[in-house]
Design an enzyme around this catalytic site. Structure first.
Site, PDB file in Angstrom:
ATOM      1  N   HIS A 346       3.745 -13.916   5.609  1.00  0.00           N
ATOM      2  CA  HIS A 346       4.365 -12.765   6.277  1.00  0.00           C
ATOM      3  C   HIS A 346       3.559 -12.286   7.483  1.00  0.00           C
ATOM      4  O   HIS A 346       4.055 -11.454   8.242  1.00  0.00           O
ATOM      5  CB  HIS A 346       4.540 -11.612   5.289  1.00  0.00           C
ATOM      6  CG  HIS A 346       5.819 -11.676   4.512  1.00  0.00           C
ATOM      7  ND1 HIS A 346       5.914 -12.230   3.257  1.00  0.00           N
ATOM      8  CD2 HIS A 346       7.084 -11.276   4.818  1.00  0.00           C
ATOM      9  CE1 HIS A 346       7.160 -12.153   2.823  1.00  0.00           C
ATOM     10  NE2 HIS A 346       7.897 -11.585   3.752  1.00  0.00           N
ATOM     11  N   GLY A 415       5.912   0.222   5.928  1.00  0.00           N
ATOM     12  CA  GLY A 415       5.326   1.185   6.859  1.00  0.00           C
ATOM     13  C   GLY A 415       3.864   1.002   7.163  1.00  0.00           C
ATOM     14  O   GLY A 415       3.336   1.617   8.091  1.00  0.00           O
ATOM     15  N   GLY A 416       3.165   0.189   6.367  1.00  0.00           N
ATOM     16  CA  GLY A 416       1.740  -0.009   6.583  1.00  0.00           C
ATOM     17  C   GLY A 416       0.909   0.717   5.538  1.00  0.00           C
ATOM     18  O   GLY A 416       1.403   1.584   4.806  1.00  0.00           O
ATOM     19  N   GLY A 420       1.277   4.199   2.712  1.00  0.00           N
ATOM     20  CA  GLY A 420       0.963   4.143   1.284  1.00  0.00           C
ATOM     21  C   GLY A 420      -0.106   5.147   0.906  1.00  0.00           C
ATOM     22  O   GLY A 420      -0.028   5.794  -0.151  1.00  0.00           O
ATOM     23  N   LYS A 421      -1.112   5.291   1.769  1.00  0.00           N
ATOM     24  CA  LYS A 421      -2.201   6.239   1.497  1.00  0.00           C
ATOM     25  C   LYS A 421      -1.685   7.676   1.483  1.00  0.00           C
ATOM     26  O   LYS A 421      -2.075   8.476   0.625  1.00  0.00           O
ATOM     27  CB  LYS A 421      -3.290   6.084   2.561  1.00  0.00           C
ATOM     28  CG  LYS A 421      -4.554   6.879   2.264  1.00  0.00           C
ATOM     29  CD  LYS A 421      -5.629   6.603   3.300  1.00  0.00           C
ATOM     30  CE  LYS A 421      -6.886   7.402   3.002  1.00  0.00           C
ATOM     31  NZ  LYS A 421      -7.948   7.158   4.017  1.00  0.00           N
TER      32      LYS A 421
END
Length: 460
Positions: A346, A415-416, A420-421
């Protein structure tokens, strides 16, 4: 011509773009633009060649479609782009002659690695006038690498008596098959060649009804996706951290749900178009993505979303490395190798490694729990002390935890890692205990729907 589906689609798209459109989803904007300008017309040309060859020269259909696919590739990617794909196919076929799976995989990984060498990237960029044209080559070659790998490994595994069905000509017919050429879905070589060889009774009326119903469905999905990006602005909100950090927990949850649902609808369109053409060619396409609202486990997500990619990973990586039939360490290793490859394919960016690692942990945890619960002593205790209703509820409790981590991993993928953080901090750290338990409570109900659907329709 003005009343054709393609003209109607183009007209509605033009009207919609006069509204405030969210342009931040690169993948959707990119493929819709290419589709409107060229790819849809080339797919229509493939459909015409396919139906004429099925009607007049069924025996030579694979070669007619191969020639058309090569011509379409030349037209869209230019002579240099065509040469790159032909070079990849030739190298892969040459290495497959040694009939060593490890050598075939090494060749595939090296060819994939060359796509990410800065000097090579710069040289390829100079071939084209725009960045979009270069990206079309990059995406196409990435997908072709999987097709070359599939053919080469099947060649390694088949005996001398079957080599005639694994000739270089058949490889070209497979690699240059146009409906799956730029973006998939993935169809393993053995499935492709067996179905392409099979000669079935051709009914123009049946095919026409399949085509009309397919176009109506895809048009509906396209309209739904366009409405979402014109009215909801999901991707614009995800492009900046402050709105997410300031949003209420309800808004944050709604955005997460909208993001994954848009991804689902987007791939109904992007995979639905080639799947329809596969049907028109007399082939059975991989099943379209299952609705994400029914997903309640990592295992289910991988089996049911991108079915073609899942079959590829299982057949060519997971099972050959031992899979579930090996020891515990063997299973952990084969699963890790599978997710390492899919993360690298990916793009190999850092957030994709986090995504792959989270999926690996999710899958092995689910499989570990299943193994423990399948032990006869534990199974007897469960059957003795818990009614079917209680067992169902406990299943949903475990599934709600798994689903929360599944959504988190998908948000990282879409979204990166920074997205997530934000979700991890706001829902599970700052929001503990009420926001966390509320989310798990909703996901508990959500999981019941997925479990019921799975049991009712026996979806594996």
């Amino acid at each position: 011509m003005g009343s054709s589906p393609w003209a109607l689609t183009s007209m509605l798209s033009t009207k919609c773009t006069k509204c405030l459109k969210d342009p931040m989803d690169f993948e959707w904007s990119y493929w819709i633009e290419w589709g409107r300008e060229r790819i849809l017309w080339l797919l229509a040309g493939h459909l015409l060649v396919s139906q004429v060859s099925r009607l007049l020269v069924e025996k030579y259909k694979p070669w007619c479609l191969m020639v058309y696919g090569m011509a379409a590739c030349w037209l869209l990617l230019g002579v240099k782009g065509f040469a790159v794909i032909l070079f990849h196919a030739t190298i892969s076929f040459a290495v497959a002659q040694f009939q060593l799976s490890l050598l075939t995989w090494l060749c595939s990984l090296i060819l994939l690695f060359t796509l990410r060498i800065p000097a090579v990237e710069e040289a390829k960029r100079k071939w084209y006038d725009t960045e979009n044209e270069y990206y079309l080559l990059l995406f196409t070659v990435s997908v072709r690498c999987l097709f070359c790998t599939s053919f080469s490994l099947e060649y390694c595994w088949h005996g001398p008596a079957q080599k005639s069905s694994h000739s270089f000509l058949w490889m070209l017919a497979y690699v240059f098959y146009y409906p799956t050429f730029h973006n998939g879905p993935l169809l393993n070589f053995d499935e492709f060649s067996k179905q392409m060889r099979r000669q079935e009774a051709f009914s123009l009326r049946t095919n026409l009804s399949i085509l009309i119903m397919g176009i109506i469905r895809i048009f509906f999905w396209w309209c739904l996706a366009e409405l979402m990006i014109h009215l909801m602005y999901i991707h614009a909100l995800y492009s900046s951290a402050p709105p997410l950090e300031a949003a209420s927990y309800w808004a944050l949850g709604g955005l997460a749900l909208a993001q994954v649902l848009f991804f689902y609808v987007k791939y109904l369109v992007l995979y639905g178009v080639p799947a329809l053409l596969l049907q028109m060619d007399g082939l059975k396409p991989p099943a379209l993505p299952c609705c994400v609202s029914l997903m309640h486990s990592f295992t289910k997500m991988w089996r049911s979303f991108d079915v073609g990619l899942h079959r590829f990973l299982v057949r060519y990586i997971y099972v050959p490395m031992g899979g579930s039939q090996s020891s515990l360490l063997g299973t952990l290793f084969s699963t890790a190798l599978t997710f390492a490859f899919v993360s690298y394919w990916h793009g190999g960016q850092s957030y994709l490694w986090y995504w792959g690692a989270l999926n690996w942990l999710g899958v092995i945890t689910e499989n570990g729990v299943k193994r423990i619960l399948s032990v006869s002593l534990i199974q007897e205790l469960i059957d003795r002390f818990f009614s079917p209703r209680i067992r169902r509820r406990l299943h949903a409790v475990l599934a709600s935890v798994s689903t929360s981590m599944l959504i988190l991993s998908n948000l990282i993928f879409l979204g990166g890692s920074h997205i997530g953080k934000i979700y991890w901090n706001r829902i599970f750290m700052e929001g503990w205990p009420w926001a966390t338990l509320t989310v798990l409570g909703f996901l508990y109900c959500y999981s019941h729907v997925g479990i019921e659907w799975e049991q009712k329709y026996a979806v594996n």
